[in-house]
Design a protein around this motif. Structure first.
Motif, PDB file in Angstrom:
ATOM      1  N   VAL A 164       3.724  -8.090  -8.480  1.00  0.00           N
ATOM      2  CA  VAL A 164       2.786  -7.074  -7.983  1.00  0.00           C
ATOM      3  C   VAL A 164       3.329  -5.665  -8.159  1.00  0.00           C
TER       4      VAL A 164
ATOM      5  N   GLU B 110      -2.535  -3.837  -8.207  1.00  0.00           N
ATOM      6  CA  GLU B 110      -3.642  -2.905  -7.974  1.00  0.00           C
ATOM      7  C   GLU B 110      -4.836  -3.627  -7.353  1.00  0.00           C
ATOM      8  N   VAL B 111      -5.136  -4.829  -7.853  1.00  0.00           N
ATOM      9  CA  VAL B 111      -6.239  -5.606  -7.291  1.00  0.00           C
ATOM     10  C   VAL B 111      -5.926  -5.971  -5.834  1.00  0.00           C
ATOM     11  N   LEU B 112      -4.688  -6.378  -5.598  1.00  0.00           N
ATOM     12  CA  LEU B 112      -4.309  -6.797  -4.245  1.00  0.00           C
ATOM     13  C   LEU B 112      -4.362  -5.638  -3.262  1.00  0.00           C
TER      14      LEU B 112
ATOM     15  N   THR C 236       1.585  -3.504 -10.691  1.00  0.00           N
ATOM     16  CA  THR C 236       1.012  -4.221 -11.836  1.00  0.00           C
ATOM     17  C   THR C 236      -0.498  -4.283 -11.671  1.00  0.00           C
ATOM     18  N   GLU C 237      -1.167  -4.805 -12.660  1.00  0.00           N
ATOM     19  CA  GLU C 237      -2.621  -4.962 -12.550  1.00  0.00           C
ATOM     20  C   GLU C 237      -2.970  -5.854 -11.366  1.00  0.00           C
ATOM     21  N   ALA C 238      -2.187  -6.930 -11.182  1.00  0.00           N
ATOM     22  CA  ALA C 238      -2.425  -7.812 -10.029  1.00  0.00           C
ATOM     23  C   ALA C 238      -2.159  -7.067  -8.724  1.00  0.00           C
TER      24      ALA C 238
ATOM     25  N   GLU D 178      -6.273  -3.059  -3.308  1.00  0.00           N
ATOM     26  CA  GLU D 178      -7.667  -2.749  -2.966  1.00  0.00           C
ATOM     27  C   GLU D 178      -8.138  -3.621  -1.806  1.00  0.00           C
ATOM     28  N   HIS D 179      -7.818  -4.904  -1.876  1.00  0.00           N
ATOM     29  CA  HIS D 179      -8.175  -5.800  -0.768  1.00  0.00           C
ATOM     30  C   HIS D 179      -7.342  -5.492   0.473  1.00  0.00           C
TER      31      HIS D 179
ATOM     32  N   LYS E  71       2.274   2.000  -3.416  1.00  0.00           N
ATOM     33  CA  LYS E  71       1.309   2.660  -4.308  1.00  0.00           C
ATOM     34  C   LYS E  71       1.208   4.150  -3.991  1.00  0.00           C
TER      35      LYS E  71
ATOM     36  N   ARG F   9       0.830  -1.208   0.000  1.00  0.00           N
ATOM     37  CA  ARG F   9       0.000   0.000   0.000  1.00  0.00           C
ATOM     38  C   ARG F   9       0.866   1.260   0.000  1.00  0.00           C
TER      39      ARG F   9
END
Length: 314
Positions: A48, A63-65, A59-61, A67-68, A14, A11
């Motif tokens: 990631v 970004e998804v991770l 990465t796209e993965a 969020e969770h 990002k 996090r």
């Protein structure tokens, strides 16, 4: 099983974009941050983060991770706070950031009471007015923030944070005692100050922005700023000895300074509010709740001592 510590590193990557910035935020070395991200990638089985020049990009993965991760970290924080609340013990550290006037008039009087009532509580204090202070609160770098905001320049509210106006004070004009407008003693029109040199805060501070807007909106002119400082004592010296004029909050007690007189603004009231911020739900922590209660008590006592101030919002 996902490791919450590694999710927190992701996090931060990002939000901050470089290994060095993440390391500074979390108290790690850049090497340790890199190792944590590498282990997270091994745990997940896919990349990631990736390099984009000197910066990190998810990465796209990733970004998804992340969020969770936000939801998981928030639930972990709530679980920790619920456990502390169940214990009822006021202990540990509460990190507080505030501006000078709030620390002098509200926090400082609360510290002896907190020390006597809660010997296991530590209050870490930073005198700071940096722009990203509310973001630092969201990121759990600090626990309580005391900011100033002005009637012309309210700070935007955020859904992750809760805010409460502790004290509202009036802004006045400070000028040298020999100034031609100082003698009558009554309120002063901003337009009558158009030709004066001004002292204010650094460019980009709320104080500087307030002066600009007040002069333009109430006086119809742009101020001729000759002196800039974020230290009120320096501003007072520029007024008393440098012939400058300033906008000064009531709690700065400028009227006690030698060589300075203070007058009300005639055109319209200009207010400054002392605002207390915490993360939503943070008050369930006994330590944070204790600090908030004592700050409110100090605010009550302040307006009793200084009737020109008002408790809460105007």
């Amino acid at each position: 099983m996902l490791d919450l510590g590694r999710l927190r590193v992701l996090r931060e990557a990002k939000l901050r974009g470089t290994l060095g910035a993440v390391a500074d935020a979390l108290g790690y070395t850049p090497s340790a941050v890199s190792q944590q991200l590498a282990q997270l990638q091994r745990d997940i089985g896919v990349p990631v983060v990736e390099r984009a020049g000197r910066r990190l990009r998810l990465t796209e993965a990733g970004e998804v991770l992340v969020e969770h991760a936000e939801a998981l970290l928030a639930r972990a924080e709530r679980a920790e706070e619920a456990a502390l609340a169940a214990s009822g013990r006021v202990a540990g550290a509460v990190r507080l950031v505030g501006f000078q006037t709030a620390l002098l008039h509200v926090l400082a009087p609360a510290l002896p009471r907190l020390a006597e009532a809660y010997p296991d509580l530590v209050v870490d204090v930073l005198d700071e007015e940096f722009h990203r202070v509310l973001q630092a609160l969201v990121l759990q770098e600090i626990d309580v923030v005391l900011t100033d905001e002005y009637s012309h320049l309210p700070r935007p509210r955020r859904p992750e944070l809760t805010s409460e106006v502790l004290v509202t004070e009036i802004m006045r004009v400070g000028m040298p005692e020999g100034h031609p407008l100082a003698e009558p003693g009554g309120p002063i029109r901003m337009a009558d100050l158009a030709g004066c040199p001004w002292a204010t805060g650094h460019v980009g501070t709320n104080h500087a922005d307030l002066l600009e807007r007040t002069c333009v909106e109430l006086g119809g002119f742009r101020p001729d700023v000759r002196f800039r400082s974020n230290d009120l004592m320096v501003i007072f010296a520029m007024v008393a000895q440098g012939g400058a004029v300033c906008l000064v909050p009531d709690l700065a007690l400028a009227e006690r300074e030698e060589g300075i007189v203070v007058r009300d603004v005639a055109d319209a009231p200009v207010d400054r509010r002392m605002v207390m911020w915490t993360r939503v739900g943070a008050e369930v922590r006994p330590s944070v709740d204790a600090v908030l209660r004592e700050l409110r008590r100090s605010a009550d006592q302040l307006v009793e001592r200084r009737p020109s101030c008002r408790r809460g919002a105007p």
